[in-house]
Design a protein around this motif. Structure first.
Motif, PDB file in Angstrom:
ATOM      1  N   SER A 111      30.837  23.928  27.772  1.00  0.00           N
ATOM      2  CA  SER A 111      30.501  25.026  28.677  1.00  0.00           C
ATOM      3  C   SER A 111      31.673  25.990  28.757  1.00  0.00           C
ATOM      4  N   TYR A 112      31.394  27.273  28.474  1.00  0.00           N
ATOM      5  CA  TYR A 112      32.402  28.338  28.542  1.00  0.00           C
ATOM      6  C   TYR A 112      31.815  29.457  29.396  1.00  0.00           C
ATOM      7  N   THR A 113      32.436  29.737  30.541  1.00  0.00           N
ATOM      8  CA  THR A 113      31.869  30.671  31.506  1.00  0.00           C
ATOM      9  C   THR A 113      32.859  31.770  31.841  1.00  0.00           C
ATOM     10  N   VAL A 114      32.428  33.016  31.720  1.00  0.00           N
ATOM     11  CA  VAL A 114      33.243  34.140  32.196  1.00  0.00           C
ATOM     12  C   VAL A 114      32.932  34.348  33.676  1.00  0.00           C
ATOM     13  N   TRP A 115      33.983  34.724  34.446  1.00  0.00           N
ATOM     14  CA  TRP A 115      33.804  34.797  35.892  1.00  0.00           C
ATOM     15  C   TRP A 115      33.321  36.182  36.304  1.00  0.00           C
ATOM     16  N   GLY A 116      32.081  36.453  35.907  1.00  0.00           N
ATOM     17  CA  GLY A 116      31.412  37.647  36.368  1.00  0.00           C
ATOM     18  C   GLY A 116      31.605  38.862  35.493  1.00  0.00           C
ATOM     19  N   LEU A 117      30.832  39.886  35.780  1.00  0.00           N
ATOM     20  CA  LEU A 117      30.822  41.149  35.077  1.00  0.00           C
ATOM     21  C   LEU A 117      29.924  42.089  35.868  1.00  0.00           C
ATOM     22  N   PRO A 118      30.132  43.403  35.655  1.00  0.00           N
ATOM     23  CA  PRO A 118      31.265  44.078  35.038  1.00  0.00           C
ATOM     24  C   PRO A 118      32.426  44.166  36.031  1.00  0.00           C
ATOM     25  N   ASP A 119      33.391  45.051  35.749  1.00  0.00           N
ATOM     26  CA  ASP A 119      34.594  45.102  36.575  1.00  0.00           C
ATOM     27  C   ASP A 119      34.310  45.452  38.035  1.00  0.00           C
ATOM     28  N   LYS A 120      33.299  46.265  38.285  1.00  0.00           N
ATOM     29  CA  LYS A 120      33.028  46.674  39.671  1.00  0.00           C
ATOM     30  C   LYS A 120      32.554  45.519  40.527  1.00  0.00           C
ATOM     31  N   TYR A 121      32.094  44.443  39.919  1.00  0.00           N
ATOM     32  CA  TYR A 121      31.665  43.275  40.669  1.00  0.00           C
ATOM     33  C   TYR A 121      32.702  42.149  40.643  1.00  0.00           C
ATOM     34  N   SER A 122      33.839  42.392  40.029  1.00  0.00           N
ATOM     35  CA  SER A 122      34.858  41.358  39.887  1.00  0.00           C
ATOM     36  C   SER A 122      35.621  41.149  41.193  1.00  0.00           C
ATOM     37  N   TRP A 123      36.007  39.921  41.425  1.00  0.00           N
ATOM     38  CA  TRP A 123      36.813  39.568  42.595  1.00  0.00           C
ATOM     39  C   TRP A 123      38.258  40.012  42.463  1.00  0.00           C
ATOM     40  N   VAL A 124      38.700  40.354  41.247  1.00  0.00           N
ATOM     41  CA  VAL A 124      40.119  40.557  40.965  1.00  0.00           C
ATOM     42  C   VAL A 124      40.762  41.679  41.782  1.00  0.00           C
ATOM     43  N   PRO A 125      40.208  42.915  41.781  1.00  0.00           N
ATOM     44  CA  PRO A 125      40.919  43.982  42.485  1.00  0.00           C
ATOM     45  C   PRO A 125      41.111  43.731  43.975  1.00  0.00           C
ATOM     46  N   VAL A 126      40.181  43.000  44.592  1.00  0.00           N
ATOM     47  CA  VAL A 126      40.298  42.688  46.010  1.00  0.00           C
ATOM     48  C   VAL A 126      41.355  41.612  46.252  1.00  0.00           C
ATOM     49  N   THR A 127      41.497  40.707  45.301  1.00  0.00           N
ATOM     50  CA  THR A 127      42.370  39.549  45.472  1.00  0.00           C
ATOM     51  C   THR A 127      43.776  39.786  44.935  1.00  0.00           C
ATOM     52  N   PHE A 128      43.888  40.541  43.853  1.00  0.00           N
ATOM     53  CA  PHE A 128      45.176  40.785  43.208  1.00  0.00           C
ATOM     54  C   PHE A 128      45.458  42.293  43.236  1.00  0.00           C
ATOM     55  N   GLU A 129      46.219  42.722  44.211  1.00  0.00           N
ATOM     56  CA  GLU A 129      46.496  44.147  44.364  1.00  0.00           C
ATOM     57  C   GLU A 129      47.214  44.689  43.132  1.00  0.00           C
ATOM     58  N   GLY A 130      46.740  45.827  42.627  1.00  0.00           N
ATOM     59  CA  GLY A 130      47.363  46.448  41.470  1.00  0.00           C
ATOM     60  C   GLY A 130      46.919  45.877  40.143  1.00  0.00           C
ATOM     61  N   GLU A 131      45.896  45.000  40.151  1.00  0.00           N
ATOM     62  CA  GLU A 131      45.365  44.443  38.913  1.00  0.00           C
ATOM     63  C   GLU A 131      43.852  44.647  38.872  1.00  0.00           C
ATOM     64  N   GLY A 132      43.287  44.628  37.660  1.00  0.00           N
ATOM     65  CA  GLY A 132      41.845  44.812  37.536  1.00  0.00           C
ATOM     66  C   GLY A 132      41.389  44.725  36.102  1.00  0.00           C
ATOM     67  N   ALA A 133      40.213  45.317  35.828  1.00  0.00           N
ATOM     68  CA  ALA A 133      39.618  45.383  34.481  1.00  0.00           C
ATOM     69  C   ALA A 133      39.564  44.021  33.804  1.00  0.00           C
ATOM     70  N   ALA A 134      39.219  42.984  34.568  1.00  0.00           N
ATOM     71  CA  ALA A 134      39.361  41.611  34.091  1.00  0.00           C
ATOM     72  C   ALA A 134      38.195  41.097  33.269  1.00  0.00           C
ATOM     73  N   THR A 135      37.056  41.787  33.286  1.00  0.00           N
ATOM     74  CA  THR A 135      35.853  41.249  32.651  1.00  0.00           C
ATOM     75  C   THR A 135      35.669  41.816  31.243  1.00  0.00           C
ATOM     76  N   ILE A 136      34.613  41.370  30.579  1.00  0.00           N
ATOM     77  CA  ILE A 136      34.359  41.783  29.191  1.00  0.00           C
ATOM     78  C   ILE A 136      33.408  42.975  29.108  1.00  0.00           C
ATOM     79  N   TYR A 137      33.048  43.549  30.252  1.00  0.00           N
ATOM     80  CA  TYR A 137      32.133  44.698  30.296  1.00  0.00           C
ATOM     81  C   TYR A 137      32.712  45.824  31.148  1.00  0.00           C
ATOM     82  N   TRP A 138      32.499  47.064  30.669  1.00  0.00           N
ATOM     83  CA  TRP A 138      32.744  48.229  31.503  1.00  0.00           C
ATOM     84  C   TRP A 138      31.677  48.299  32.597  1.00  0.00           C
TER      85      TRP A 138
END
Length: 377
Positions: A330-357
């Motif tokens: 099992s190989y799972t990406v943690w969501g998509l696209p970037d606008k739905y990613s948890w990253v920008p809310v959790t890691f200030e100054g970071e983003g664009a973490a997913t494989i989709y625009w």
């Protein structure tokens, strides 16, 4: 079944993807573009279809939590193109928040299953499996639980009822469950203070949780799951020792999974495959369950060509580690696209973490994954 890919450097699809001049390549178009056509419209296979037998490719299903911008309150029910992508691209789905305690248990006497049911039913309609996430965790617990001042016997009964009710509801419909999630800190110590279950009931409650889950659904694969366990380190060593102990005691532990939340600010965990292999040698399944690769981004900035190239390399190497292990199913990406990613809310100054625009066109990381899966099949 071919499950080996020899290249561990970005020399294939990702390199080819970034060879096109930036201004001409749709994979580099702004996430605000409304006119770009998805670059994978004409492709013959999705990621899930390209995967070799025995490997499912999954995504987290956004929604049900506090990570997302208020402009996107419930992507799963309100974004039809997003739902279509989930249905056609992946063979496994994970609830990002919809199966966590604070979502399922608004109060002690209530189980709010509607959102979790919707994900399971959606997956079944589309021929997908489901990963259940999560049963025993220190975070995202409801206030009534954390502040209830329950005695040990009552608290134990609450956990047992929850596991039996939730796992039992989806008996035969969940492929893998993250039974115990993030139970060690970064130094490899059990979370004896911030995990209510371990603090109040002792470490033996972990084995009990696995036994209760197995009784509720004997067909489900039961996993330990955590972040920062991609390398051989104090934390993954602690999980290795715990796995040995649980197995020696006959506990129904079936697998170990690394979340694999990575950042370009840090080096790639090059011993990922070796680390997972030692769990494989214990007879356990392995999985990568929450893969994303974030990068430093100034507010409003777009990723550079070099950042996208490096991101594709990181994604590719995580998948190769999985492909090189017979235990990794099992190989799972943690969501998509970037606008739905948890990253920008959790890691200030970071983003664009997913494989989709954001317009659901693919990044070089997607192309790298697709080529690796095609080559492995």
């Amino acid at each position: 079944m071919k499950r080996v890919r020899t290249s561990t450097l970005l020399v294939g699809a990702a390199a080819a993807a970034v060879a096109v001049p930036l201004a001409l390549s749709p994979i580099f178009q702004s996430s605000d573009s409304e006119t770009a056509e998805p670059v994978n419209d004409a492709q013959e296979m999705s990621l899930g279809e390209a995967a070799p037998d025995g490997l499912v490719i999954g995504s987290a299903v956004a929604g049900g939590g506090h990570h997302h911008d208020e402009d996107y309150p419930d992507p799963f029910t309100g974004d039809a193109p997003y739902r279509e992508l989930l249905a056609t691209e992946f063979t496994s789905l994970s609830a990002e928040n919809q199966m966590k305690w604070d979502h399922l248990r608004p109060d002690r006497d209530t189980y709010a299953f509607d959102d979790a049911d919707a994900i399971v039913e959606f997956a079944e309609r589309n021929g997908q499996v489901v990963r259940g996430h999560t049963l025993l965790w220190h975070s995202q617990n409801p206030d009534w639980l954390e502040n209830g001042n329950f005695g040990a016997d009552e608290l134990r009964a609450i956990l047992r009822d929850h596991i039996e009710t939730v796992v039992g509801r989806y008996e035969g419909r969940i492929q893998q469950w993250d039974v115990a999630n993030e139970i060690f800190d970064d130094n490899g110590n059990l979370r004896t203070q911030d995990n209510i279950w371990i603090r109040e009931l002792g470490p033996e409650i972990i084995a009990d949780a696995f036994r209760w889950a197995h009784e509720a659904d004997p067909s489900a694969e039961l996993y330990l799951n955590d972040y920062s366990v991609e390398s051989v380190n104090a934390k993954s060593d602690a999980y290795y020792r715990m796995s040995q102990d649980l197995l020696a005691d006959g506990v129904p532990l079936h697998g170990f999974s690394a979340q694999t939340h990575l950042s370009l600010q840090y080096g790639f965990p090059s011993d990922l495959e070796d680390n997972l292999r030692r769990f494989e040698e214990l007879g356990l399944g392995t999985a990568l369950t929450e893969v994303d690769v974030r990068m430093p981004l100034a507010e409003g900035a777009e990723p550079t060509e070099e950042q996208l190239r490096q991101q594709a390399d990181y994604y590719l190497r995580t998948l190769e580690a999985c492909l090189n292990l017979s235990s990794c199913g099992s190989y799972t990406v943690w969501g998509l696209p970037d606008k739905y990613s948890w990253v920008p809310v959790t890691f200030e100054g970071e983003g664009a973490a997913t494989i989709y625009w954001d317009d659901l066109t693919t990044k070089p990381a997607y192309d790298a994954l697709l080529e690796a899966l095609v080559d492995a099949s």
